[in-house]
Design an enzyme around this catalytic site. Structure first.
Site, PDB file in Angstrom:
ATOM      1  N   GLU A  41      15.149  66.252  40.263  1.00  0.00           N
ATOM      2  CA  GLU A  41      16.350  66.976  40.685  1.00  0.00           C
ATOM      3  C   GLU A  41      16.613  68.191  39.781  1.00  0.00           C
ATOM      4  OE1 GLU A  41      21.009  65.700  41.546  1.00  0.00           O
ATOM      5  OE2 GLU A  41      19.837  64.580  40.069  1.00  0.00           O
ATOM      6  N   LYS A 112      22.363  67.929  49.028  1.00  0.00           N
ATOM      7  CA  LYS A 112      22.849  66.634  48.549  1.00  0.00           C
ATOM      8  C   LYS A 112      24.232  66.340  49.121  1.00  0.00           C
ATOM      9  CE  LYS A 112      23.385  64.078  44.168  1.00  0.00           C
ATOM     10  NZ  LYS A 112      23.249  64.200  42.687  1.00  0.00           N
ATOM     11  N   CYS A 146      19.124  61.546  43.752  1.00  0.00           N
ATOM     12  CA  CYS A 146      19.726  60.845  42.620  1.00  0.00           C
ATOM     13  C   CYS A 146      20.756  59.792  43.023  1.00  0.00           C
ATOM     14  CB  CYS A 146      20.316  61.871  41.652  1.00  0.00           C
ATOM     15  SG  CYS A 146      20.536  61.201  39.974  1.00  0.00           S
TER      16      CYS A 146
END
Length: 260
Positions: A41, A112, A146
């Site tokens: 990430e 995200k 994540c």
């Protein structure tokens, strides 16, 4: 199809240094036979909030130029995330932008959708969770970032959409190694699909990182696992094995969609 996870240390706010390292490690992975190279990430900057206005990028994302060229020259796929900014009226919105480059083209993005804690102060949440299709291989990737590893709904939505394997790119910190490994295995086992979970090592101004990147098959077997140092792990993924795993234990046929 060989998949490599580049487990690297990300220098805080040092885009040029991180990109140089990423290119070097990606070239090494491809020379070793990788077809798909995965970075952690925000690998080019880290969570550099103090310089977000200058380091964030808008389309066509200049920092991807060298990666796009590498993917073209080496005929490979490259996956990661960067910080994106979009102009909105007289201000900007910032996103944690997942990307997939294939053979010299940006073929897919994912913003995200579940920012974590402090990220919410800076990043706008994405509003779409869709597969990314690889043109050469005829396969689809499910990309999550994540914190989203903790939301089984994300991986399950992608599995129901028919993705061939799941990719999680992360900056998952200490002391949560047990949670990382357990959740990464769970996402593979419960969805009966390969899972590549790529983490960082080293430290940032607020956290330290244990690495522990994983390549897992559709039955939940760990094919490759990293320690807490910079490294490249690689293994072949057999997506055809998914059908056998799902035939042996028909989870998707036995789901009670009428109840949940």
């Amino acid at each position: 199809m060989n998949i490599a996870c580049v487990q690297m240390e990300v220098a805080h706010c040092s885009k040029a240094d991180n990109l140089k390292k990423a290119i070097t490690m990606a070239e090494k992975a491809v020379l070793s036979g990788a077809d798909i190279v995965i970075f952690p990430e925000v690998f080019s900057t880290g969570f550099c909030y103090e310089k977000i206005t200058s380091l964030a990028e808008s389309s066509p994302y200049p920092s991807l130029d060298e990666l796009i060229e590498l993917s073209k020259n080496k005929e490979c796929v490259i996956i990661g995330s960067i910080i994106e900014k979009q102009s909105i009226s007289d201000s900007f919105a910032y996103y944690n932008l997942g990307f997939c480059v294939e053979h010299g083209k940006l073929i897919g993005i994912y913003r995200k959708s579940h920012p974590f804690k402090q990220e919410r102060k800076y990043f706008t949440a994405g509003d779409s969770i869709l597969p990314i299709t690889l043109e050469k291989y005829g396969l689809t990737i499910g990309l999550e970032i994540c914190y989203e590893l903790r939301f089984p709904e994300v991986a399950r939505k992608l599995a129901l959409a028919g993705v061939d394997f799941l990719v999680t790119i992360a900056q998952f910190p200490n002391p949560r190694k047990h949670a990382w490994r357990t959740l990464a295995l769970a996402r593979a086992i419960e969805n009966q699909m390969p899972h590549i979970a790529c983490n960082v090592v080293g430290s940032s101004p607020t956290s330290s990182f244990f690495g522990g990147s994983l390549i897992i098959d559709a039955a939940g077997n760990v094919l490759a696992e990293a320690d807490d140092k910079e490294c490249i792990i690689m293994h072949a993924i057999d997506t055809e094995n998914t059908s056998k795993v799902r035939s042996d234990i028909p989870v998707f046929l036995d789901r009670r969609a009428d109840l949940y």
